[in-house]
Design a protein around this motif. Structure first.
Motif, PDB file in Angstrom:
ATOM      1  N   GLY A 106     -29.729 -72.635  20.687  1.00 20.22           N
ATOM      2  CA  GLY A 106     -28.855 -73.121  21.745  1.00 20.22           C
ATOM      3  C   GLY A 106     -28.432 -74.556  21.521  1.00 20.22           C
ATOM      4  N   SER A 107     -27.258 -74.916  22.048  1.00 21.13           N
ATOM      5  CA  SER A 107     -26.772 -76.289  21.950  1.00 21.13           C
ATOM      6  C   SER A 107     -25.723 -76.515  23.028  1.00 21.13           C
ATOM      7  N   ARG A 108     -25.493 -77.800  23.340  1.00 24.02           N
ATOM      8  CA  ARG A 108     -24.463 -78.193  24.303  1.00 24.02           C
ATOM      9  C   ARG A 108     -24.642 -77.488  25.650  1.00 24.02           C
ATOM     10  N   GLY A 109     -25.884 -77.321  26.061  1.00 25.48           N
ATOM     11  CA  GLY A 109     -26.162 -76.732  27.353  1.00 25.48           C
ATOM     12  C   GLY A 109     -26.267 -75.230  27.353  1.00 25.48           C
ATOM     13  N   GLU A 110     -25.806 -74.589  26.281  1.00 27.84           N
ATOM     14  CA  GLU A 110     -25.931 -73.135  26.188  1.00 27.84           C
ATOM     15  C   GLU A 110     -27.354 -72.792  25.757  1.00 27.84           C
ATOM     16  N   GLY A 111     -27.881 -71.693  26.290  1.00 30.99           N
ATOM     17  CA  GLY A 111     -29.226 -71.287  25.925  1.00 30.99           C
ATOM     18  C   GLY A 111     -30.303 -72.032  26.678  1.00 30.99           C
ATOM     19  N   ILE A 112     -29.953 -72.674  27.805  1.00 26.92           N
ATOM     20  CA  ILE A 112     -30.931 -73.337  28.664  1.00 26.92           C
ATOM     21  C   ILE A 112     -31.115 -72.471  29.907  1.00 26.92           C
ATOM     22  N   TYR A 113     -32.364 -72.060  30.158  1.00 27.06           N
ATOM     23  CA  TYR A 113     -32.665 -71.190  31.298  1.00 27.06           C
ATOM     24  C   TYR A 113     -33.773 -71.818  32.128  1.00 27.06           C
ATOM     25  N   PHE A 114     -33.646 -71.682  33.430  1.00 26.48           N
ATOM     26  CA  PHE A 114     -34.722 -72.078  34.336  1.00 26.48           C
ATOM     27  C   PHE A 114     -35.455 -70.802  34.748  1.00 26.48           C
ATOM     28  N   VAL A 115     -36.755 -70.753  34.515  1.00 28.65           N
ATOM     29  CA  VAL A 115     -37.524 -69.536  34.773  1.00 28.65           C
ATOM     30  C   VAL A 115     -38.648 -69.839  35.756  1.00 28.65           C
ATOM     31  N   GLY A 116     -38.930 -68.836  36.605  1.00 29.15           N
ATOM     32  CA  GLY A 116     -39.959 -69.027  37.616  1.00 29.15           C
ATOM     33  C   GLY A 116     -41.200 -68.197  37.408  1.00 29.15           C
ATOM     34  N   SER A 117     -41.217 -67.390  36.332  1.00 32.25           N
ATOM     35  CA  SER A 117     -42.389 -66.557  36.054  1.00 32.25           C
ATOM     36  C   SER A 117     -42.363 -66.137  34.599  1.00 32.25           C
ATOM     37  N   ILE A 118     -43.504 -65.660  34.126  1.00 30.39           N
ATOM     38  CA  ILE A 118     -43.578 -65.167  32.744  1.00 30.39           C
ATOM     39  C   ILE A 118     -42.729 -63.912  32.596  1.00 30.39           C
ATOM     40  N   ASP A 119     -42.695 -63.073  33.620  1.00 31.29           N
ATOM     41  CA  ASP A 119     -41.885 -61.854  33.549  1.00 31.29           C
ATOM     42  C   ASP A 119     -40.404 -62.190  33.402  1.00 31.29           C
ATOM     43  N   GLU A 120     -39.941 -63.161  34.165  1.00 31.20           N
ATOM     44  CA  GLU A 120     -38.533 -63.562  34.078  1.00 31.20           C
ATOM     45  C   GLU A 120     -38.231 -64.145  32.696  1.00 31.20           C
ATOM     46  N   MET A 121     -39.155 -64.929  32.195  1.00 33.69           N
ATOM     47  CA  MET A 121     -38.973 -65.514  30.870  1.00 33.69           C
ATOM     48  C   MET A 121     -38.897 -64.427  29.800  1.00 33.69           C
ATOM     49  N   TYR A 122     -39.786 -63.439  29.893  1.00 34.70           N
ATOM     50  CA  TYR A 122     -39.819 -62.404  28.861  1.00 34.70           C
ATOM     51  C   TYR A 122     -38.555 -61.553  28.899  1.00 34.70           C
ATOM     52  N   GLU A 123     -37.997 -61.311  30.066  1.00 39.65           N
ATOM     53  CA  GLU A 123     -36.752 -60.546  30.160  1.00 39.65           C
ATOM     54  C   GLU A 123     -35.639 -61.232  29.371  1.00 39.65           C
ATOM     55  N   ILE A 124     -35.568 -62.543  29.453  1.00 39.30           N
ATOM     56  CA  ILE A 124     -34.533 -63.297  28.726  1.00 39.30           C
ATOM     57  C   ILE A 124     -34.771 -63.207  27.227  1.00 39.30           C
ATOM     58  N   ILE A 125     -36.035 -63.391  26.802  1.00 42.60           N
ATOM     59  CA  ILE A 125     -36.354 -63.330  25.375  1.00 42.60           C
ATOM     60  C   ILE A 125     -36.073 -61.937  24.826  1.00 42.60           C
ATOM     61  N   GLU A 126     -36.448 -60.913  25.578  1.00 42.70           N
ATOM     62  CA  GLU A 126     -36.251 -59.537  25.126  1.00 42.70           C
ATOM     63  C   GLU A 126     -34.768 -59.213  24.978  1.00 42.70           C
ATOM     64  N   ALA A 127     -33.951 -59.650  25.943  1.00 44.31           N
ATOM     65  CA  ALA A 127     -32.508 -59.395  25.870  1.00 44.31           C
ATOM     66  C   ALA A 127     -31.894 -60.070  24.646  1.00 44.31           C
ATOM     67  N   ASN A 128     -32.304 -61.303  24.367  1.00 46.24           N
ATOM     68  CA  ASN A 128     -31.780 -62.013  23.198  1.00 46.24           C
ATOM     69  C   ASN A 128     -32.276 -61.391  21.893  1.00 46.24           C
ATOM     70  N   ARG A 129     -33.511 -60.891  21.888  1.00 46.94           N
ATOM     71  CA  ARG A 129     -34.040 -60.226  20.694  1.00 46.94           C
ATOM     72  C   ARG A 129     -33.234 -58.975  20.385  1.00 46.94           C
ATOM     73  N   ASP A 130     -32.888 -58.195  21.426  1.00 43.16           N
ATOM     74  CA  ASP A 130     -32.106 -56.975  21.227  1.00 43.16           C
ATOM     75  C   ASP A 130     -30.725 -57.311  20.660  1.00 43.16           C
ATOM     76  N   LYS A 131     -30.105 -58.386  21.159  1.00 44.72           N
ATOM     77  CA  LYS A 131     -28.802 -58.797  20.625  1.00 44.72           C
ATOM     78  C   LYS A 131     -28.910 -59.207  19.155  1.00 44.72           C
ATOM     79  N   THR A 132     -30.034 -59.830  18.809  1.00 49.88           N
ATOM     80  CA  THR A 132     -30.237 -60.242  17.420  1.00 49.88           C
ATOM     81  C   THR A 132     -30.324 -59.026  16.504  1.00 49.88           C
ATOM     82  N   TYR A 133     -31.070 -58.004  16.931  1.00 53.93           N
ATOM     83  CA  TYR A 133     -31.164 -56.788  16.131  1.00 53.93           C
ATOM     84  C   TYR A 133     -29.799 -56.113  15.996  1.00 53.93           C
ATOM     85  N   GLU A 134     -29.014 -56.143  17.072  1.00 53.72           N
ATOM     86  CA  GLU A 134     -27.687 -55.533  17.029  1.00 53.72           C
ATOM     87  C   GLU A 134     -26.762 -56.259  16.060  1.00 53.72           C
ATOM     88  N   ALA A 135     -26.996 -57.552  15.887  1.00 55.63           N
ATOM     89  CA  ALA A 135     -26.158 -58.329  14.968  1.00 55.63           C
ATOM     90  C   ALA A 135     -26.392 -57.962  13.510  1.00 55.63           C
TER      91      ALA A 135
END
Length: 531
Positions: free
Chosen positions: A240-269
């Motif tokens: 991430g850069s220039r403000g993109e890829g910055i997330y505010f998270v309130g729990s480990i579950d919320e954090m993992y959902e973001i990581i998992e979604a980005n991981r799936d996009k990486t595999y699709e690439a």
């Protein structure tokens, strides 16, 4: 005119000797032949050639229109090269076997290269034997010639590796750990998380709760306010850069959902995407889970901000210290577009909002990339910060971090880069080299520097934290930059060019006021004032 006459020769009594006498007749004699007049040496017209990353091009072009700036550099004009291959250094190479041998002992200085435009140890490149200049994405390259056809006086490129261990978010965390700075609380508490982490691994790495500034409360001597606000941490994406890829998270579950979604996009690439990252970075960068800085100091009617300052490292490879660390003392303040609501947490709780939903980006992202409404001013113009002595606090904080704690790591990277350069030169000069000459052609030697934009955030009690180190930072677009701030950027780049060209330490320059007005301070000058 000589006076000639006859006088009796005292030695032989004769009078045939022609000598000079006082009462003789005046006879004109031809004047001795005049010494040949050397041809007039044409007056040199030094020119400054540069390439700059596109975000800075408008700043350099504005500099080029200033006669006073050109005079301070001792140059007639600035010439922009749109491509690295258009720079003079790409057109000149060192002779493989110069005569005399001493000619290649050192790169030309301003005293040795001014003249007719020819040199025994330079020649124009005529073929393709010279290795191509590496396309390093640096902010600035500066070169000076006597005129458009003469060899180089000087070449200074922003290609130093000094900040390579601080640039990426995950590498900054590792460098802080490697330099044993965690206990100093230079940066908020941070946890590294693999890009393809599983849920179980995520739970094990993070633990029972999100990181908080209060993890170091004993060291900070802060009052423990844990529990008075909901747990929120900042999750930073690997690329991430220039403000993109910055997330505010309130729990480990919320954090993992973001990581998992980005991981799936990486595999699709596809695999090529990952291999390209590995080829560029040497690894796949990690996520950074970082404590949110709160309560933050708010200014200008309750708005968040961060401080951007600039640090420059100038290499001096043949000195014991190897590098000089300079800091710019005109610090920028970047203010969020919207104010932080006093009731933000209460309203969010009543609506059942968590994590990123509690943090409006226009109020909590301050780097300016997310909104044209972000304000950019100088720290010296913010009365609230000057009243807190923030100018001196920033100077001291940055000098301690970059002039003391990070220095061993920066020197190690600079030395390793130079070792690789020397090894490559040795391979090119070996008998097995494919070059047709007895020794491979060598590019013109350049001096190196590195520049970084350092982002800091301040807590309500005035404590500074290092957020990021941006190697080769971008300038804001010209159309988003008001005149006073645009003048500041022109001043910064003018000072930077003067610094890397050595004008800062040249009191006998044609413009002696220039070194005195340079706004760069050596980090040691700050550290030496410490009690």
């Amino acid at each position: 005119m000589k006076l000639l006459g006859k006088k009796k020769d005292r030695n032989n009594g004769g009078n045939n000797g022609v000598v000079v006498v006082e009462d003789a007749v005046a006879v004109a004699t031809p004047a001795p032949p005049a010494a040949p007049v050397p041809p007039a040496t044409p007056k040199t017209t030094p020119q400054l050639h540069f390439t700059a990353r596109s975000p800075w091009s408008w700043v350099l072009r504005k500099m080029a229109t200033s006669e006073s700036i050109m005079n301070s550099f001792g140059c007639a004009r600035m010439v922009e090269a749109l491509l690295i291959s258009e720079l003079p250094s790409s057109q000149i190479e060192l002779d493989a076997s110069p005569e005399p041998a001493a000619a290649a002992a050192a790169p030309p200085s301003s005293s040795s290269s001014s003249g007719s435009g020819s040199s025994s140890h330079h020649r124009r490149r005529g073929g393709s034997s010279l290795p191509k200049l590496r396309n390093h994405p640096c902010t600035l390259r500066v070169e000076i010639t006597d005129n458009s056809e003469s060899p180089l006086r000087m070449a200074v490129h922003g290609t130093s590796a000094a900040f390579d261990g601080l640039e990426d978010k995950d590498e900054l965390v590792r460098t802080i750990q490697r330099c044993r700075c965690e206990e100093l609380n230079i940066s908020p508490t941070s946890i590294l998380i693999k890009w393809d982490v599983t849920k179980d691994e995520c739970n094990n790495v993070v633990g029972s709760r999100l990181p908080s500034l209060h993890d170091h409360e004993d060291t900070n001597n802060n009052t423990n306010t844990a529990g008075t606000e909901p747990d929120i941490a900042v999750l930073k994406a690997p690329l991430g850069s220039r403000g993109e890829g910055i997330y505010f998270v309130g729990s480990i579950d919320e954090m993992y959902e973001i990581i998992e979604a980005n991981r799936d996009k990486t595999y699709e690439a596809g695999q090529d995407f990952l291999e390209n990252i590995i080829a560029t970075k040497g690894r796949i960068p990690s996520w950074v889970l970082q404590a949110e800085i709160r309560p933050p100091l708010l200014i200008t009617d309750g708005r968040k901000f961060h401080i951007r300052t600039y640090v420059v490292v100038v290499e001096k490879l043949y000195h014991e210290d190897m590098i000089d660390v300079y800091m710019y003392n005109r610090h920028e303040v970047r203010i969020a577009a919207e104010r932080v609501s006093d009731q933000e947490s209460i309203v969010a709780d009543s609506l059942g909002l968590t994590g990123s939903k509690q943090r409006g980006r226009l109020a909590h992202i301050t780097n300016g990339a997310s909104s044209e409404l972000t304000e950019r001013v100088l720290l010296q113009d913010v009365e609230e910060l000057m009243a807190m002595n923030m100018q001196d606090k920033v100077n001291t904080f940055v000098a301690q971090a970059f002039g003391r704690h990070f220095v061993p790591d920066m020197i190690r990277r600079v030395a390793r880069q130079e070792q690789m350069v020397q090894q490559a030169a040795a391979r090119n000069a070996s008998p097995s080299s494919s070059s047709s000459s007895s020794a491979a052609a060598t590019p013109f030697p350049t001096s190196k520097f590195a520049m970084a934009g350092v982002d800091l955030m301040v807590t309500k009690d005035g404590r500074l934290y290092l957020l990021e180190v941006n190697n080769n930072p971008a300038a804001p677009p010209a159309h988003l930059t008001k005149d006073p701030f645009a003048d500041h950027l022109v001043g910064y780049m003018t000072d930077l060019v003067g610094l890397v060209l050595g004008l800062r330490n040249m009191p006998d320059t044609d413009n002696p006021t220039f070194p005195q007005t340079c706004n760069f301070i050596h980090a040691n000058d700050i550290l030496n004032k410490e009690p």
